[in-house]
Each structure stands twice: as structure tokens, then as C-alpha cells.
Design a protein around this motif. Structure first.
Motif, mmCIF file in Angstrom:
data_model
loop_
_atom_site.group_PDB
_atom_site.id
_atom_site.type_symbol
_atom_site.label_atom_id
_atom_site.label_comp_id
_atom_site.label_asym_id
_atom_site.label_seq_id
_atom_site.Cartn_x
_atom_site.Cartn_y
_atom_site.Cartn_z
ATOM 1 N N ALA A 8 -51.910 24.877 -29.823
ATOM 2 C CA ALA A 8 -50.717 24.887 -30.668
ATOM 3 C C ALA A 8 -50.690 26.131 -31.547
ATOM 4 O O ALA A 8 -49.631 26.757 -31.739
ATOM 5 C CB ALA A 8 -50.672 23.624 -31.533
ATOM 6 N N LYS A 9 -51.840 26.524 -32.060
ATOM 7 C CA LYS A 9 -51.905 27.727 -32.902
ATOM 8 C C LYS A 9 -51.647 28.983 -32.074
ATOM 9 O O LYS A 9 -50.918 29.891 -32.499
ATOM 10 C CB LYS A 9 -53.262 27.823 -33.582
ATOM 11 N N VAL A 10 -52.234 29.040 -30.866
ATOM 12 C CA VAL A 10 -52.031 30.204 -29.998
ATOM 13 C C VAL A 10 -50.561 30.361 -29.642
ATOM 14 O O VAL A 10 -49.987 31.453 -29.705
ATOM 15 C CB VAL A 10 -52.889 30.086 -28.726
ATOM 16 N N VAL A 11 -49.934 29.234 -29.262
ATOM 17 C CA VAL A 11 -48.515 29.281 -28.895
ATOM 18 C C VAL A 11 -47.666 29.674 -30.099
ATOM 19 O O VAL A 11 -46.748 30.495 -29.989
ATOM 20 C CB VAL A 11 -48.067 27.914 -28.339
ATOM 21 N N GLY A 12 -47.964 29.092 -31.257
ATOM 22 C CA GLY A 12 -47.212 29.433 -32.452
ATOM 23 C C GLY A 12 -47.342 30.897 -32.817
ATOM 24 O O GLY A 12 -46.355 31.563 -33.172
ATOM 25 N N ASP A 13 -48.565 31.431 -32.715
ATOM 26 C CA ASP A 13 -48.784 32.844 -33.009
ATOM 27 C C ASP A 13 -48.046 33.729 -32.007
ATOM 28 O O ASP A 13 -47.490 34.769 -32.378
ATOM 29 C CB ASP A 13 -50.277 33.164 -32.973
ATOM 30 N N ALA A 14 -48.039 33.317 -30.738
ATOM 31 C CA ALA A 14 -47.349 34.100 -29.715
ATOM 32 C C ALA A 14 -45.852 34.130 -29.955
ATOM 33 O O ALA A 14 -45.202 35.171 -29.827
ATOM 34 C CB ALA A 14 -47.664 33.542 -28.322
ATOM 35 N N VAL A 15 -45.279 32.979 -30.311
ATOM 36 C CA VAL A 15 -43.843 32.914 -30.585
ATOM 37 C C VAL A 15 -43.497 33.769 -31.798
ATOM 38 O O VAL A 15 -42.500 34.515 -31.800
ATOM 39 C CB VAL A 15 -43.403 31.456 -30.816
ATOM 40 N N ALA A 16 -44.338 33.682 -32.839
ATOM 41 C CA ALA A 16 -44.086 34.477 -34.038
ATOM 42 C C ALA A 16 -44.163 35.967 -33.727
ATOM 43 O O ALA A 16 -43.334 36.757 -34.200
ATOM 44 C CB ALA A 16 -45.087 34.104 -35.129
ATOM 45 N N ALA A 17 -45.154 36.358 -32.913
ATOM 46 C CA ALA A 17 -45.286 37.767 -32.538
ATOM 47 C C ALA A 17 -44.104 38.223 -31.692
ATOM 48 O O ALA A 17 -43.598 39.343 -31.847
ATOM 49 C CB ALA A 17 -46.595 37.976 -31.781
ATOM 50 N N GLN A 18 -43.658 37.353 -30.798
ATOM 51 C CA GLN A 18 -42.513 37.675 -29.944
ATOM 52 C C GLN A 18 -41.254 37.885 -30.780
ATOM 53 O O GLN A 18 -40.487 38.831 -30.559
ATOM 54 C CB GLN A 18 -42.302 36.549 -28.935
ATOM 55 N N GLN A 19 -41.041 36.997 -31.736
ATOM 56 C CA GLN A 19 -39.870 37.127 -32.599
ATOM 57 C C GLN A 19 -39.971 38.362 -33.476
ATOM 58 O O GLN A 19 -38.975 39.062 -33.706
ATOM 59 C CB GLN A 19 -39.718 35.870 -33.450
ATOM 60 N N LYS A 20 -41.159 38.662 -33.970
ATOM 61 C CA LYS A 20 -41.343 39.853 -34.796
ATOM 62 C C LYS A 20 -41.086 41.115 -33.974
ATOM 63 O O LYS A 20 -40.424 42.055 -34.451
ATOM 64 C CB LYS A 20 -42.760 39.879 -35.372
ATOM 65 N N ALA A 21 -41.575 41.134 -32.732
ATOM 66 C CA ALA A 21 -41.340 42.291 -31.869
ATOM 67 C C ALA A 21 -39.857 42.475 -31.579
ATOM 68 O O ALA A 21 -39.342 43.600 -31.568
ATOM 69 C CB ALA A 21 -42.112 42.137 -30.557
ATOM 70 N N ALA A 22 -39.165 41.353 -31.341
ATOM 71 C CA ALA A 22 -37.726 41.442 -31.087
ATOM 72 C C ALA A 22 -36.993 41.956 -32.317
ATOM 73 O O ALA A 22 -36.038 42.736 -32.205
ATOM 74 C CB ALA A 22 -37.190 40.073 -30.688
ATOM 75 N N THR A 23 -37.432 41.537 -33.493
ATOM 76 C CA THR A 23 -36.813 42.014 -34.728
ATOM 77 C C THR A 23 -37.030 43.511 -34.897
ATOM 78 O O THR A 23 -36.115 44.252 -35.285
ATOM 79 C CB THR A 23 -37.388 41.261 -35.940
ATOM 80 N N ILE A 24 -38.241 43.965 -34.589
ATOM 81 C CA ILE A 24 -38.540 45.392 -34.693
ATOM 82 C C ILE A 24 -37.675 46.188 -33.730
ATOM 83 O O ILE A 24 -37.094 47.225 -34.078
ATOM 84 C CB ILE A 24 -40.039 45.645 -34.427
ATOM 85 N N LYS A 25 -37.564 45.695 -32.485
ATOM 86 C CA LYS A 25 -36.739 46.390 -31.499
ATOM 87 C C LYS A 25 -35.285 46.447 -31.921
ATOM 88 O O LYS A 25 -34.564 47.405 -31.619
ATOM 89 C CB LYS A 25 -36.857 45.695 -30.136
ATOM 90 N N SER A 26 -34.841 45.415 -32.635
ATOM 91 C CA SER A 26 -33.431 45.367 -33.020
ATOM 92 C C SER A 26 -33.071 46.429 -34.041
ATOM 93 O O SER A 26 -31.894 46.766 -34.201
ATOM 94 C CB SER A 26 -33.084 43.978 -33.571
ATOM 95 N N VAL A 27 -34.068 46.962 -34.763
ATOM 96 C CA VAL A 27 -33.771 47.966 -35.780
ATOM 97 C C VAL A 27 -34.241 49.354 -35.363
ATOM 98 O O VAL A 27 -34.014 50.325 -36.090
ATOM 99 C CB VAL A 27 -34.414 47.586 -37.130
ATOM 100 N N LEU A 28 -34.904 49.472 -34.194
ATOM 101 C CA LEU A 28 -35.349 50.785 -33.740
ATOM 102 C C LEU A 28 -34.138 51.678 -33.488
ATOM 103 O O LEU A 28 -33.167 51.268 -32.860
ATOM 104 C CB LEU A 28 -36.171 50.651 -32.454
ATOM 105 N N GLY A 29 -34.233 52.876 -33.951
ATOM 106 C CA GLY A 29 -33.134 53.804 -33.738
ATOM 107 C C GLY A 29 -31.973 53.596 -34.693
ATOM 108 O O GLY A 29 -30.960 54.287 -34.597
ATOM 109 N N SER A 30 -32.114 52.648 -35.601
ATOM 110 C CA SER A 30 -31.073 52.391 -36.605
ATOM 111 C C SER A 30 -29.701 52.149 -35.975
ATOM 112 O O SER A 30 -28.679 52.638 -36.463
ATOM 113 C CB SER A 30 -31.003 53.563 -37.592
ATOM 114 N N VAL A 31 -29.681 51.398 -34.856
ATOM 115 C CA VAL A 31 -28.409 51.076 -34.224
ATOM 116 C C VAL A 31 -27.728 49.992 -35.051
ATOM 117 O O VAL A 31 -28.301 48.930 -35.296
ATOM 118 C CB VAL A 31 -28.624 50.584 -32.779
#
Length: 363
Positions: A90-113
Motif C-alpha cells: 500500500a505504501k509503495v503504490v501510494g508513493d508511486a501514485v504521488a510521484a506520478q502525479q508530481k511528475a505530471a504536475t512538473i510536466k504541465s509547467v515545463l516551458g511555461s505553456v
């Protein structure tokens, strides 16, 4: 213990799948001490009885379990060990989901689009619609898009659609503010389901699109980001356009129909529609049909469904009554509210069980 019953570290490493250096590390840490150490040469020897512990130790490390937890699992009984494993996963899955969402958030602001405004919707209404439509999603290997929800915004409305190939659900929402432009995308269903709780608590939610995702902007609360899926969503509009004319129509109490389905024996549901209404029948002769108080128009018809397809389609309907639009025993049935048309579900029937080959009639 006689030396003939022991294995040198190299042989034990080969049989356990652990390297010799790993075995030395686990010996020094106390997790897997050797059965015997030669006092002169310092060679380490292991017994065959230690193979099970070594194998489980390797498997626990392969799922990234910390050493302290590995020791606890190895030294616990079956029930406690299972609980510790569940907690770790449960912790591994939760950490993976959190990392996935954080990565998506980072990608959403790359390049200041800059984000693209899509629509403004009432939060509770949007959350209800999301949860209703997501009942038609499925997790299938090789088809991640079936776990997604399609969002389409026009100048007049926002439409949510999902399908698991045997069921299709769609709901149309009138936005609080007219969408500024047209847009469409398929949103990750799991992330959207998690965001629904936050969306529901907001009176107004502004939906904005960014590369690879969408934002749900909520005043006074944490904005939520959901990833977009890159796979093509099934062409459901082509399927809807190819539907035949409705020949038989039934209106029945949703509560009554659901209760009958819950009490119905077996996994196959038969509907026998005649001029006096609908009768829920069984695939065998041991259980008589259950007549339901309902109204019906059109030719008599007998049609079969799998319970796992038909029940959730009826359950998700809006309002006290449901209307079944039937086109034939091998055509999709449309299930909708008898007095509201903004939420619709289509369910695929199956071949009659008496054919001894019950399969879905896939579109």
C-alpha cells in the motif's frame, strides 16, 4: 552438522538466487547467518533448510522492502507477515501514485505553456457525473484507455463518456459559464476518481487544459491535476450513429428492478417483454420468472444480459424510474432516466444461455 549436508556459499548463492556478496551482507546483518563457519579458513556453509528463508528474503528485497521490515516478516507468523506485506505494498503504490502525479504536475509547467480554459462547472454536479460515468470503465491489459474518461467541451455543453466495450455511459452537463472553445481529451480515470472528493466540496470548478493533463481549479482549496491518456478513445459516436431504431420500450421502477436483480439466481439475466410489461426470467426451469410492475410498448422480445453488465448500468441511472430502449435480442439496449435525458448507458446483451455458448455480442 556433517559437511556433506552443507553447501558452500557459492552453491547456496546459485540455488537461492542471491549473490555471494549479498549473502555475506545478510549474514553480517543477522538476517541470514550461515549454518557453519570454518574456524580456520572462514568459509561459510549453508544448509538446505535455509533455502526457503533465503528465497523469501530475496523476494522481499525485490519489492523494495526495508531490511527492518524484512526481518519482521521473516520472523512473524503467516497472518502478521501477510499484514506487513499488505502495508508495504500500500505504501509503495501510494508513493508511486504521488510521484506520478508530481511528475505530471512538473510536466504541465515545463516551458511555461499557459493553461487553456475549458469550462466552469458546479463542483457537486461534476463530481456526481464523474462517479456515474466512471462505473463504465475497466482495467484491461494492453488497453489503458478503457480506464479513462473522455471529456468533450463544445460551446454549449460538456460531455463525459466512458466504456468497457460491453457498456457505455455518457452524461452531458450544462456549464455554469459557456465554454470559450471546443476541446476534447481522455483523462486518467483513477486520478479523476481521487480528485472527485475535492471537486465535490467546491461550488464552482474551473477546468483548464495543459500539455499532458488538465487542472481542476477550485477557490480556497487545493487545485487538482489529472493526466491525459495518449491512446485513442474508441469511436463511440460511430457506434451510436449505427444503432437501429428502438422497437420496444419499457418503463420500470429503478428500485424494483434492482431488487429483483439482486434476488435473481445465477449470473445471466433474461428480460421477457410483452404487452403487459417485463418479466425477469432465469436460464433454468427451476426458478419461475418475476413479473415487474411496468409499462411496455412495441413487439414482444426476450433478451439476455450478464448480471455484471446489466446491474451496474441500471444502478447508475438517475431518478426513480428507468426507461429501456430495446432494438432486438442482439442489439445494445439504452438505459436512461425516464424523466432526465442527460445521463445514458448502453449495455450489450449476450446470446441466449440455452445455446450453451454464452458470449457477449460485442459492438
Amino acid at each position: 552438522m556433517p559437511k556433506d549436508d552443507l553447501m558452500p556459499i557459492g552453491v547456496f548463492a546459485q540455488r537461492s538466487g542471491l549473490t555471494s556478496s549479498a549473502l555475506r551482507f545478510y549474514a553480517d546483518s543477522g538476517l541470514l547467518p550461515p549454518a557453519e563457519v570454518d574456524p580456520v579458513s572462514g568459509y561459510r556453509y549453508y544448509s538446505a533448510d535455509q533455502l526457503v528463508r533465503a528465497t523469501v528474503l530475496r523476494q522481499l528485497r525485490e519489492i523494495a522492502m526495508p531490511l527492518a521490515d524484512v526481518e519482521a516478516v521473516l520472523d512473524s507468523g503467516a497472518d502478521a507477515a501477510s499484514r506487513l506485506l499488505d502495508e508495504h505494498i500500500a505504501k509503495v503504490v501510494g508513493d508511486a501514485v504521488a510521484a506520478q502525479q508530481k511528475a505530471a504536475t512538473i510536466k504541465s509547467v515545463l516551458g511555461s505553456v499557459p493553461s487553456l480554459p475549458i469550462a466552469a462547472l458546479k463542483g457537486p454536479v461534476l463530481a456526481d457525473a464523474v462517479e456515474q460515468v466512471l462505473t463504465a470503465t475497466a482495467h484491461e491489459p494492453g488497453m489503458p484507455v478503457l480506464a479513462g474518461l473522455r471529456i468533450e467541451a463544445s460551446h454549449e455543453a460538456v460531455t463525459l463518456t466512458a466504456t468497457d466495450r460491453y457498456r457505455l455511459a455518457t452524461r452531458t452537463l450544462v456549464p455554469a459559464e459557456p465554454p470559450a472553445q471546443t476541446w476534447s481529451g481522455t483523462v486518467d480515470g483513477d486520478e479523476l476518481r481521487a480528485a472527485a472528493a475535492e471537486i465535490r466540496r467546491s461550488s464552482l470548478v474551473r477546468v483548464e487544459a495543459v500539455p499532458h493533463g488538465i487542472w481542476f481549479r477550485v477557490a480556497g482549496r487545493k487545485d487538482r491535476h489529472c493526466r491525459l491518456l495518449s491512446e485513442d478513445f474508441p469511436d463511440y459516436r460511430l457506434m451510436l450513429a449505427s444503432l437501429g431504431e428502438v422497437t420496444t420500450r419499457v418503463t420500470v421502477s429503478k428500485e424494483l428492478l434492482l431488487r429483483t436483480l439482486e434476488e435473481h439466481p445465477g449470473e445471466h439475466i433474461g428480460l421477457h417483454v410483452a404487452d403487459r410489461g417485463v418479466n425477469v426470467v432465469s436460464a433454468d426451469d427451476e426458478h419461475p420468472g418475476t413479473p415487474l410492475s411496468s409499462t411496455a410498448t412495441g413487439p414482444a422480445l426476450r433478451i439476455w444480459f450478464e448480471l455484471t453488465t446489466f446491474y451496474p448500468a441500471v444502478s447508475a441511472a438517475i431518478g426513480p424510474d428507468v426507461m429501456l430502449d430495446l432494438r432486438g435480442h442482439d442489439q445494445p439496449v439504452t438505459i436512461r432516466s425516464a424523466d432526465r435525458g442527460d445521463f445514458t448507458t448502453l449495455a450489450m446483451p449476450i446470446k441466449a444461455p440455452c445455446l450453451n455458448e454464452t458470449t457477449r455480442n460485442t459492438p
